[in-house]
Scaffold this active site. Structure first.
Site, PDB file in Angstrom:
ATOM      1  N   ALA A  59       0.811  -1.219   0.000  1.00 51.14           N
ATOM      2  CA  ALA A  59       0.000   0.000   0.000  1.00 51.14           C
ATOM      3  C   ALA A  59       0.845   1.270   0.000  1.00 51.14           C
ATOM      4  O   ALA A  59       0.389   2.318  -0.449  1.00 51.14           O
ATOM      5  CB  ALA A  59      -0.940  -0.007   1.201  1.00 51.14           C
ATOM      6  N   CYS A  60       2.085   1.171   0.482  1.00 46.16           N
ATOM      7  CA  CYS A  60       2.968   2.335   0.534  1.00 46.16           C
ATOM      8  C   CYS A  60       3.647   2.610  -0.812  1.00 46.16           C
ATOM      9  O   CYS A  60       4.528   3.436  -0.906  1.00 46.16           O
ATOM     10  CB  CYS A  60       4.011   2.143   1.628  1.00 46.16           C
ATOM     11  SG  CYS A  60       5.029   0.673   1.361  1.00 46.16           S
ATOM     12  N   ARG A  61       3.228   1.884  -1.844  1.00 44.54           N
ATOM     13  CA  ARG A  61       3.727   2.050  -3.217  1.00 44.54           C
ATOM     14  C   ARG A  61       5.136   1.502  -3.422  1.00 44.54           C
ATOM     15  O   ARG A  61       5.839   1.902  -4.334  1.00 44.54           O
ATOM     16  CB  ARG A  61       3.688   3.515  -3.676  1.00 44.54           C
ATOM     17  CG  ARG A  61       2.368   4.224  -3.475  1.00 44.54           C
ATOM     18  CD  ARG A  61       1.368   3.751  -4.503  1.00 44.54           C
ATOM     19  NE  ARG A  61       0.182   4.589  -4.533  1.00 44.54           N
ATOM     20  CZ  ARG A  61      -0.962   4.273  -3.923  1.00 44.54           C
ATOM     21  NH1 ARG A  61      -1.034   3.195  -3.200  1.00 44.54           N
ATOM     22  NH2 ARG A  61      -2.016   5.041  -4.041  1.00 44.54           N
TER      23      ARG A  61
END
Length: 195
Positions: free
Chosen positions: A162-164
């Protein structure tokens, strides 16, 4: 109407959902367990409710969702003791670095940590967090401590986070979690849970 595959009928599972984007995947796990006949009770941390609402889990399980230590219908109900005494298995998913650290330190300051620390059944932990958090020496020490205490770890896998970023920390997929839960349940025949 009964499910065509009700091989988990009679088993009781306590699903502890923590605050991470992977919480949405737990909906599928819970739904599949219920469809196979298991009784599933969900407990959520305050942060988990930011990702998936308790109403979703209540609809999937047909049971009240625990969101706090004092949320029992009966104020005299010591619910964490009764629930963990009846559970055949406890699943923590997604298991954040925070929840892993609390449990490893014996901290029981919310409904999820209190349930897990009072559990008398096997506990499966599905970690999910940023790759740097997963690699942190303190997190790894806490994970090792839980393993030494008999907790079963599933994952995390590697992939898009989710933090890329891409790396380890991605919660195991619902099918893998489901397979692990079913295998652990079936390794202990019904009626052999600790009291």
């Amino acid at each position: 109407m009964t499910s065509p595959q009700s091989d988990l009928a009679g088993y009781e599972i306590l699903a502890c959902v923590c605050g991470g984007i992977a919480a949405y995947k737990v909906c599928e796990v819970v739904s599949k367990l219920v469809q196979r006949g298991a009784g599933v009770t969900v407990a959520m941390t305050r942060s988990a409710k930011k990702f998936v609402g308790p109403t979703t889990f209540q609809a999937l399980t047909g049971r009240r969702v625990l969101t706090g230590l004092w949320s029992a219908a009966d104020p005299d109900d010591v619910q964490h003791i009764a629930l963990t005494g009846a559970a055949d298995l406890v699943l923590i998913a997604p298991a954040t670095a925070n929840i892993i650290g609390k449990i490893a330190s014996g901290i029981a300051d919310d409904v999820v940590t209190t349930l897990v620390i009072s559990a008398a059944s096997p506990v499966i932990v599905a970690p999910a967090m940023n790759d740097r958090m997963w690699a942190n020496a303190i997190v790894q020490e806490n994970v090792s401590k839980l393993k030494r205490c008999g907790f079963t770890m599933i994952g995390p896998g590697e992939g898009w986070l989710a933090c890329r970023s891409i790396g380890p920390g991605r919660m195991a997929e619902p099918t893998e979690i489901l397979e692990t839960v079913v295998a652990k349940l079936k390794s202990q025949p019904l009626g052999t849970r600790k009291a």
